[in-house]
Design an enzyme around this catalytic site. Structure first.
Site, PDB file in Angstrom:
ATOM      1  N   ASP A  78       6.538   7.643   5.246  1.00  0.00           N
ATOM      2  CA  ASP A  78       6.391   8.418   4.018  1.00  0.00           C
ATOM      3  C   ASP A  78       7.458   8.850   3.640  1.00  0.00           C
ATOM      4  O   ASP A  78       8.130   9.915   3.828  1.00  0.00           O
ATOM      5  CB  ASP A  78       5.162   9.284   4.246  1.00  0.00           C
ATOM      6  CG  ASP A  78       4.711   9.955   2.833  1.00  0.00           C
ATOM      7  OD1 ASP A  78       5.514   9.873   1.848  1.00  0.00           O
ATOM      8  OD2 ASP A  78       3.809  10.661   2.973  1.00  0.00           O
ATOM      9  N   SER A 116       0.784  16.724   0.103  1.00  0.00           N
ATOM     10  CA  SER A 116       1.817  16.513  -0.822  1.00  0.00           C
ATOM     11  C   SER A 116       2.397  17.757  -1.490  1.00  0.00           C
ATOM     12  O   SER A 116       2.642  18.685  -0.648  1.00  0.00           O
ATOM     13  CB  SER A 116       1.440  15.489  -1.831  1.00  0.00           C
ATOM     14  OG  SER A 116       2.461  14.790  -2.688  1.00  0.00           O
ATOM     15  N   HIS A 145       1.695   7.298   2.065  1.00  0.00           N
ATOM     16  CA  HIS A 145       1.403   8.644   1.468  1.00  0.00           C
ATOM     17  C   HIS A 145      -0.144   9.047   1.104  1.00  0.00           C
ATOM     18  O   HIS A 145      -0.450  10.319   0.681  1.00  0.00           O
ATOM     19  CB  HIS A 145       2.237   8.912  -0.012  1.00  0.00           C
ATOM     20  CG  HIS A 145       2.390  10.163  -0.262  1.00  0.00           C
ATOM     21  ND1 HIS A 145       2.626  11.364   0.657  1.00  0.00           N
ATOM     22  CD2 HIS A 145       2.044  11.040  -1.480  1.00  0.00           C
ATOM     23  CE1 HIS A 145       2.774  12.482  -0.028  1.00  0.00           C
ATOM     24  NE2 HIS A 145       2.005  12.449  -1.223  1.00  0.00           N
TER      25      HIS A 145
END
Length: 477
Positions: free
Chosen positions: A347, A284, A402
């Site tokens: 995602d 991320s 995610h």
């Protein structure tokens, strides 16, 4: 934040093109930043790929995944020591992602586990003295997260804070533990074929980090003091997190950038003369920091051994957002930064910033031979590197799209129709903090924000998990 429905097509066939890169020449000079001594510049030799089209791969067999997970195999160990450069992307992973090579799969999982260790070691207990820092000391950290046999030793912890005036939980806005630097041991060198320096970064947790993620404006990176390259732009929030320090505090930390460049320089000097590699991995927001650091190292020439030899710099990005514009993408390719982006097609984080206005949507009109870029495409976000696409979704638990643990689990066994996802790094706390912060921000704007609580306990998740449309694909951007 108003709710919205985002349709993400499930594509079984796709064609994308690598952009050609160029070779640049720069005058000799030396630079010093703090205690980091930067080498003189020479002509940059870039072995960029020619323009090519890659078709997305079909699903990979379980048998291949089983072979990938058998890391103790003698033949696998021998292969890695002999072909580590290709696994690190020296040929842009040509013929390794289509289909996914078992050895590359093994290395992706291995680096993913290093990132997962960041979450396992991160202290989210508000009552703890180590709150929002690492729970363990450097010598014990890998052992405490179950990676004592990894063959690496942690050499430095990394702290960062964005230049944003918003307090974090239970304290002032100050540097928080965001990752670590580790180096391969002498024993691991025999297995890996080189001395690997790894830098890993966790994802977003604190309020300032969430705000940094929402700062989607592009700003010139200007990391090279001798050539600011105004056309190379990156997301302002990520840059703030990377470059901001605590200069106002008497005992404040230096910036994340200063800490990293100093440690990388130290390790490169310590192991000078050995076969080396620099590997950066993040999830991320952490993948954005990894890419910024990779660009910074190569732009400053820290990885240059001599006029013709460079230490390879590779990024393994898990569920990472876009970081910069098309100028940033081109410059990374010119510098030889290798990026393998592991993404889930469902995602949404991987489609931000610039979900609509991005380089992929606006870059080309016409055929392969004759292409045209819109005049404003230089102000659009662009992904960097080769993309390995997973396709999974959980109707009962949308947040899994995610989740790093889900990414790693599906890489280990890509065709299982259902599986139990164990979240042993307190992921629910991350989502709850995000929900609370976003709700507070949106309420100020008198918006009706309705965010579900998508994260379940491991027991509930195991009962409800229903993965659909699971595929492993690859594409080049």
């Amino acid at each position: 934040m108003a709710s919205m429905n985002i349709h993400m097509p499930n594509t079984n066939l796709n064609h994308v093109v690598f952009s050609e890169t160029t070779t640049t020449t720069r005058p000799l000079r030396s630079v010093c930043i703090g205690q980091v001594c930067l080498p003189k510049r020479t002509k940059l030799a870039t072995a960029s790929p020619t323009k090519q089209t890659v078709v997305i791969a079909s699903p990979v067999d379980n048998e291949v995944a089983a072979r990938a997970s058998s890391g103790s195999s003698t033949s696998t160990t021998t292969s890695l020591s002999q072909s580590w450069r290709e696994i690190q992307g020296s040929d842009n992973w040509e013929n390794l992602v289509d289909p996914l090579h078992p050895l590359l799969r093994q290395e992706i999982i291995r680096y993913g586990d290093f990132v997962k260790g960041c979450y396992c070691a991160f202290d989210l207990d508000p009552n703890s003295k180590r709150y929002l820092n690492c729970k363990y000391g450097k010598k014990n950290m890998l052992r405490e997260v179950g990676m004592e046999s990894s063959g690496y030793e942690v050499t430095k912890y990394i702290y960062a804070t964005p230049d944003i005036n918003i307090p974090i939980q239970n304290g002032e806005s100050c540097g928080r533990w965001i990752g670590y630097v580790a180096v391969a041991t002498d024993e691991a060198v025999k297995r890996l074929g080189r001395r690997d320096i790894i830098i890993t970064f966790r994802g977003t947790v604190t309020n300032p980090e969430w705000v940094a993620n929402l700062m989607s404006s592009l700003t010139p990176a200007r990391l090279d003091p001798h050539n600011e390259r105004p056309d190379v732009k990156v997301e302002s929030g990520f840059l703030s997190l990377y470059t901001s320090d605590e200069s106002d505090s008497k005992f404040g930390l230096g910036s994340c950038r200063e800490q990293l460049l100093s440690e990388v320089s130290r390790l490169l000097n310590k192991y000078k003369g050995e076969e080396l590699s620099i590997t950066l991995a993040g999830h991320s927001m952490g993948s954005s920091l990894a890419l910024l650091l990779a660009y910074d190292i190569t732009e400053l020439g820290l990885n240059r051994v001599n006029s013709s030899t460079k230490t390879p710099v590779t990024v393994f990005s898990f569920g990472g957002p876009r970081v910069g514009n098309s100028g940033f993408k081109r410059r990374c390719e010119e510098l030889g930064v290798k990026v393998l982006r592991i993404v889930n097609v469902n995602d949404p984080i991987t489609k931000m910033p610039g979900m609509v206005f991005n380089h992929e949507n606006f870059r080309v009109l016409g055929s392969e031979r004759l292409s045209f870029e819109f005049p404003w495409s230089c102000s659009c976000y662009a992904h960097v590197g080769v993309e390995l696409v997973l396709d999974f979704f959980n109707m009962q638990n949308p947040s899994c799209v995610h989740d790093l643990g889900t990414y790693i689990s599906l890489l280990k066994c890509p065709k299982r129709p259902s599986m139990e996802i164990q979240r042993d790094y307190q992921g629910g706390e991350f989502v709850n903090k995000a929900k609370q912060l976003l709700a507070n921000m949106m309420s100020v704007q008198n918006l009706n924000l309705k965010l579900p609580n998508p994260w379940r306990s491991s027991t509930t998740a195991a009962a409800e998990t229903n993965m659909v449309n699971l595929q492993v694909q690859s594409q080049r951007t």
